[in-house]
Design a protein around this motif. Structure first.
Motif, mmCIF file in Angstrom:
data_model
loop_
_atom_site.group_PDB
_atom_site.id
_atom_site.type_symbol
_atom_site.label_atom_id
_atom_site.label_comp_id
_atom_site.label_asym_id
_atom_site.label_seq_id
_atom_site.Cartn_x
_atom_site.Cartn_y
_atom_site.Cartn_z
ATOM 1 N N GLY A 35 0.483 -0.662 0.091
ATOM 2 C CA GLY A 35 0.453 0.163 0.047
ATOM 3 C C GLY A 35 0.887 1.010 -0.033
ATOM 4 N N THR A 36 -0.179 2.345 0.153
ATOM 5 C CA THR A 36 0.879 4.138 0.270
ATOM 6 C C THR A 36 0.367 4.563 1.598
ATOM 7 O OG1 THR A 36 -0.443 5.063 -0.962
ATOM 8 C CG2 THR A 36 1.152 3.532 -2.268
ATOM 9 N N VAL A 37 0.952 5.958 1.795
ATOM 10 C CA VAL A 37 0.115 6.433 2.511
ATOM 11 C C VAL A 37 -0.903 6.994 2.256
ATOM 12 C CG1 VAL A 37 0.980 8.615 3.805
ATOM 13 C CG2 VAL A 37 2.811 6.866 3.610
ATOM 14 N N HIS A 38 -1.236 7.869 1.544
ATOM 15 C CA HIS A 38 -2.191 8.032 0.763
ATOM 16 C C HIS A 38 -3.204 7.101 0.914
ATOM 17 C CE1 HIS A 38 0.632 10.631 -0.846
ATOM 18 N NE2 HIS A 38 -0.505 11.677 -1.341
ATOM 19 N N THR A 39 -2.887 6.121 0.739
ATOM 20 C CA THR A 39 -4.187 5.143 0.782
ATOM 21 C C THR A 39 -4.788 4.683 1.873
ATOM 22 O OG1 THR A 39 -2.377 3.494 0.018
ATOM 23 C CG2 THR A 39 -4.149 4.283 -1.909
ATOM 24 N N GLY A 89 9.140 -4.398 -3.059
ATOM 25 C CA GLY A 89 9.369 -3.315 -3.713
ATOM 26 C C GLY A 89 9.097 -2.203 -2.488
ATOM 27 N N LEU A 90 9.698 -1.189 -2.307
ATOM 28 C CA LEU A 90 9.422 0.050 -1.511
ATOM 29 C C LEU A 90 9.994 1.690 -2.067
ATOM 30 C CD1 LEU A 90 11.971 -1.492 2.130
ATOM 31 C CD2 LEU A 90 9.647 -0.804 1.997
ATOM 32 N N ASP A 91 9.004 2.465 -2.019
ATOM 33 C CA ASP A 91 8.617 3.308 -2.473
ATOM 34 C C ASP A 91 8.846 4.401 -0.902
ATOM 35 O OD1 ASP A 91 7.665 5.872 -3.827
ATOM 36 O OD2 ASP A 91 5.432 5.507 -3.372
ATOM 37 N N THR A 92 10.218 5.381 -1.254
ATOM 38 C CA THR A 92 11.545 4.696 -1.601
ATOM 39 C C THR A 92 12.510 5.139 -0.520
ATOM 40 O OG1 THR A 92 10.650 6.018 -3.912
ATOM 41 C CG2 THR A 92 12.641 5.646 -3.792
ATOM 42 N N THR A 177 4.271 10.017 -2.945
ATOM 43 C CA THR A 177 3.900 8.575 -2.167
ATOM 44 C C THR A 177 4.596 7.816 -1.906
ATOM 45 O OG1 THR A 177 4.676 7.327 -4.039
ATOM 46 C CG2 THR A 177 2.534 8.415 -3.758
ATOM 47 N N SER A 178 4.865 7.845 -0.679
ATOM 48 C CA SER A 178 5.228 6.166 0.078
ATOM 49 C C SER A 178 4.988 5.120 0.941
ATOM 50 C CB SER A 178 6.489 6.936 1.479
ATOM 51 O OG SER A 178 7.309 8.203 1.132
ATOM 52 N N GLY A 179 5.480 4.654 0.673
ATOM 53 C CA GLY A 179 5.012 2.652 0.951
ATOM 54 C C GLY A 179 5.958 1.933 1.109
ATOM 55 N N ILE A 180 5.197 0.944 1.600
ATOM 56 C CA ILE A 180 5.297 -0.769 1.132
ATOM 57 C C ILE A 180 4.623 -1.334 -0.055
ATOM 58 C CG2 ILE A 180 5.992 -3.068 1.672
ATOM 59 C CD1 ILE A 180 6.270 -1.783 5.008
ATOM 60 N N CYS A 321 -2.076 6.054 -10.012
ATOM 61 C CA CYS A 321 -1.290 7.120 -8.987
ATOM 62 C C CYS A 321 -0.758 5.757 -7.868
ATOM 63 C CB CYS A 321 -1.857 7.631 -8.480
ATOM 64 S SG CYS A 321 -2.408 9.393 -10.162
ATOM 65 N N PHE A 322 -1.445 5.153 -7.651
ATOM 66 C CA PHE A 322 -1.073 4.529 -6.525
ATOM 67 C C PHE A 322 -1.554 2.807 -6.635
ATOM 68 C CE2 PHE A 322 -3.782 8.028 -4.554
ATOM 69 C CZ PHE A 322 -3.258 8.279 -4.240
ATOM 70 N N PRO A 323 -0.166 1.791 -7.272
ATOM 71 C CA PRO A 323 0.168 0.829 -7.833
ATOM 72 C C PRO A 323 -0.340 -0.059 -7.329
ATOM 73 C CG PRO A 323 1.533 2.435 -9.230
ATOM 74 C CD PRO A 323 1.110 2.892 -7.348
#
Length: 807
Positions: A35-39, A89-92, A177-180, A321-323
């Motif tokens: 996921g991401t911080v935004h979601t 994957g780590l963003d980023t 974005t940031s997130g795992i 935007c949030f793959p």
């Protein structure tokens, strides 16, 4: 060896490492991984949906905040010797800690990471934390250190190995974005392990399928290791040894029992499982297909299995935007939309990602060729450390990861950076600083040659084949055509014959239901919230200017929506007809763009909610195997099929009232994968009254209609027709289909149905149909049960050009 795989996707929380403008609960927000911080913030109700209204503008703080993800998990000692913590994957920019001990740091969204953790694991509860530094903090600090670089946008995306379009584009929002963002797991094992396997499947010089396997082993001991590879269903296998002290071995085997893989427009897509064994228990399985790929560089002609392929392509951007939200089903649906529009190649654009395994597996299965850009786009990229080593590492990893996929046929160094350096005034601004030349002409081609010699590499697009040539030379390599849309009328597509057009396009708004969902305010011309969903510079004005003398200026929102969508479809179709009529001098067209990442006015054929725009229906027509294109006083018969196209060509000139004025019949034959030219007889080339006549060409079941004048100068009558709407329901009461038959009493120009105006779930099977007086056409509407089916036969659901011309 038995591998134990323990996913770590549960129990995560998200906290901010500093003040934020929303009230985070004590202990953090529940976090989804991947996921991401935004979601996560959206799911917690702490932010409004960034895709709606102008909510995006109030969320810029997220990309400037440091965040921490935490979870706990239970672990018990087992019989294995080794355990690694694996992040796909780590963003980023992240620091990973296990039970308070730092494992390492990351700075690349495009890589995976593996940390040995066995000595740090505890019986019972363990704590895992991933601390993310704000992308802006990292990128801006590196920009300050290395010196600024010019680009299409002022955002610092060139200074971080991350999806560039996160920072905003002329079709996308700024949502950094940031997130795992990909899966994370613990992997435990004993004995030897397959650390890596590169599978390359191609054809030898005699056209026989062959497989080359490079196996990397991870092992504690130094003894000899037995290994094998087999191609299931093709009767080919090989056993080999990794000698003592060696961790890598390469073996090549002939696979004469395998059938070759083709793009869907040229043949079938047989796929084979490749089973790789190391020692007694370690097994990995890959799926591949066998084909040969070649690139004629000057002509930029892609051949598969020795057969040139005219590329009927579309550009792909990240579909969200949030793959991490993308499912295999959604990716499949989007690729099916490309397939149904007769597309045979998808270009993965360089401002996005190396896409998911699902994406390439689905392209393999569907026979869609893939052109893969390396992730560089529209900027001068510094070559200093730490970026240089990050680029090398991501390239090597993804070349190996994607190697088995037969659909992948080209690696491309970048998008528009060579042109930017040559033509956009970058050189003066750079003052001698690095800008990416070493990547595109040195590092990346060297890694490709070493790691994946089965596929061609191309330094960038547009590019003419040599650094000494202008990047946009139409006689060699690839071009991007953006004078049309930005400055000149779409008829200028016909000014030049190009070798290969890798980008071109025209804007149009999304479907009505998509726009209505995205915008809560009024849908009027110039409405501020609609304007927020238009990211292109001067985009709204270009939409209206682009109507030119083709279509009238709109009287209100409904006309604006209809006419600009129609103009988008016509502009792109005009270009494709021109490009295809020059086959084989021109061997490809790749439309910008297939898809959107959110609800927006853009160049896409499928909008951000997955609805097909009129452009999609036009593409299905002009990307069909067989096409009739009128150019330079002749009808060009384009036959991109494996069979000759023969028959009686009927050319007729009609009055707009349906009166037949002149007609000829000619026997024609066009060879497979060829184009033939039929000059127009004088009686058909020159009308008696251009404003009141139309040319119709028929060959077998294919018909094309060409007008002698632009619509604004045509004497189109007010539309008169009968509309008969018949609901057709299956016996179980499900899947209602509405049959809509339109019978023309006057000529009807470009009939289109927009059933999503009645129900967002409704869609129509056909669009942009021109009828002569007395002719009929049947549309089918699916996906919804309508309260007022008769509305399918009236405006604004049913539209034609007659509605807007001459009133």
């Amino acid at each position: 060896m038995t591998l134990r795989h323990l996913p770590l996707h549960d129990g995560w929380t998200l906290t901010a490492d500093g003040p934020v403008p929303v009230g985070l609960p004590t202990g953090g927000v529940p976090a989804a991984v991947p996921g991401t911080v935004h979601t996560d913030l959206l799911a917690a109700g702490l932010i409004d949906d960034p895709y709606l209204d102008d909510n995006e503008t109030r969320l810029g703080w997220i990309g400037r905040t440091d965040w921490t993800y935490r979870t706990t998990f239970e672990w018990a000692a087992d019989a294995h010797e080794f355990t690694d913590l694996c992040f796909d994957g780590l963003d980023t920019v992240a620091t990973v800690l296990l039970n308070g001990t730092e494992l390492g740091s990351t700075a690349n969204q495009h890589r995976s990471y593996r940390f040995p953790v066995r000595p740090l694991l505890r019986e019972g509860e363990n704590t895992l934390a991933v601390r993310f530094t704000a992308p802006y903090t990292y990128a801006e600090a590196l920009r300050e250190k290395l010196g600024d670089r010019p680009g299409a946008y002022t955002e610092p995306y060139a200074f971080i190995r991350k999806m560039a379009c996160n920072f905003g584009w002329d079709w996308g929002p700024t949502l950094v974005t940031s997130g795992i963002w990909r899966p994370v797991a613990l992997e435990s094992w004993s004995g030897p392990r397959i650390a890596g396997a590169k599978v390359l499947a191609d054809l030898d010089d005699d056209g026989v399928p062959r497989l080359t396997l490079t196996l990397d082993a991870d092992r504690a001991g130094g003894g000899e290791l037995a290994a094998s590879v087999s191609v299931v269903g093709a009767g080919a296998s090989a056993a080999f040894l990794l000698p003592a002290g060696e961790d890598r071995a390469t073996v090549t085997l002939s696979v004469p029992g395998a059938e070759v893989w083709w793009p869907h427009s040229h043949g079938a897509q047989p796929l084979y499982d490749v089973v790789v064994r190391l020692g007694e228990d370690e097994v990995r399985t890959f799926r591949t297909g066998f084909r040969g790929v070649a690139l004629e560089r000057e002509a930029f002609r892609i051949s598969v299995n020795g057969e040139p392929v005219f590329v009927r392509g579309m550009n792909w951007i990240p579909d969200d935007c949030f793959p991490s939200r993308l499912t295999r089903q959604r990716v499949s649906e989007r690729l099916d939309q490309a397939l149904a529009a007769n597309v045979n190649l998808i270009r993965v654009w360089g401002g996005g990602l190396y896409e998911s395994d699902d994406f390439y597996e689905l392209c393999d299965e569907k026979g869609l060729l893939v052109w893969q850009d390396f992730p560089f786009a529209c900027a001068a990229y510094p070559e200093e450390q730490p970026l240089y080593d990050e680029v090398a590492a991501e390239a090597r990893e993804n070349l190996v990861r994607l190697a088995p996929h037969p659909s992948l046929v080209l690696w491309c160094g970048n998008n528009e950076n060579l042109e930017g350096h040559a033509d956009w005034g970058w050189q003066e601004k750079l003052e001698g600083r690095t800008w990416g030349y070493g990547y595109y002409h040195g590092l990346l081609p060297a890694i490709c040659a070493e790691t994946d010699p089965t596929r061609p590499y191309w330094p960038g697009s547009p590019y003419s084949g040599s650094p000494d040539l202008p990047p946009q030379d139409p006689a060699s390599g690839t071009v991007h055509l953006w004078e049309v849309w930005n400055r000149v009328d779409y008829r200028h597509y016909a000014d030049t014959a190009h070798r290969f057009v890798a980008e071109f396009g025209f804007q149009g708004p999304p479907a009505y239901a998509t726009l209505r969902r995205a915008v809560s305010g009024p849908l009027g011309l110039g409405a501020p919230l609609i304007a927020h969903h238009q990211k292109a510079e001067d985009g709204d004005a270009k939409l209206l200017r682009g109507l030119g003398d083709h279509l009238p200026q709109p009287a209100g929102f409904d006309d604006w929506h209809w006419l600009t969508q129609l103009n988008q479809a016509r502009a792109v179709a005009f270009g494709i007809r021109h490009f295809r009529s020059h086959t084989p001098y021109c061997m490809g067209a790749i439309v910008w763009q297939l898809n959107d990442c959110w609800p927006v006015v853009s160049w896409s054929a499928v909008d951000g909610d997955g609805r097909r725009k009129p452009l999609w229906y036009a593409l299905r027509q002009v990307y069909a195997d067989r096409l009739m294109a009128l150019r330079d006083g002749a009808l060009h018969l384009v036959n991109d099929s494996s069979r000759a196209w023969r028959g009686t060509l009927v050319l007729a000139r009609y009055g707009l009232d349906g009166t037949l004025l002149a007609e000829t019949e000619t026997e024609v034959s066009t060879a497979p994968r060829d184009v033939s030219r039929v000059p127009l007889p004088a009686a058909l080339a020159t009308p008696g009254d251009a404003a009141r006549e139309v040319l119709v060409a028929r060959l077998g079941e294919l018909r094309t209609v060409e007008f002698y004048e632009e619509d604004t100068r045509l004497a189109l009558p007010p539309a008169r027709y009968d509309a008969e709407v018949t609901p057709l329901t299956h016996s179980d009461g499900t899947d209602t289909v509405y049959r809509v038959e339109i019978t023309a009493h006057t000529l009807l120009r470009d009939l289109a149905l927009f059933p999503d105006r009645l129900d967002p779930a409704a869609e129509v099977d056909d669009m942009l149909i021109t009828l002569l007086p007395g002719e009929s056409h049947v549309f089918h509407v699916r996906g919804a049960v309508l309260k007022d089916p008769e509305a399918l036969g009236t405006a604004p659901v049913l539209r034609c050009v007659n509605d807007t011309v001459g009133r």
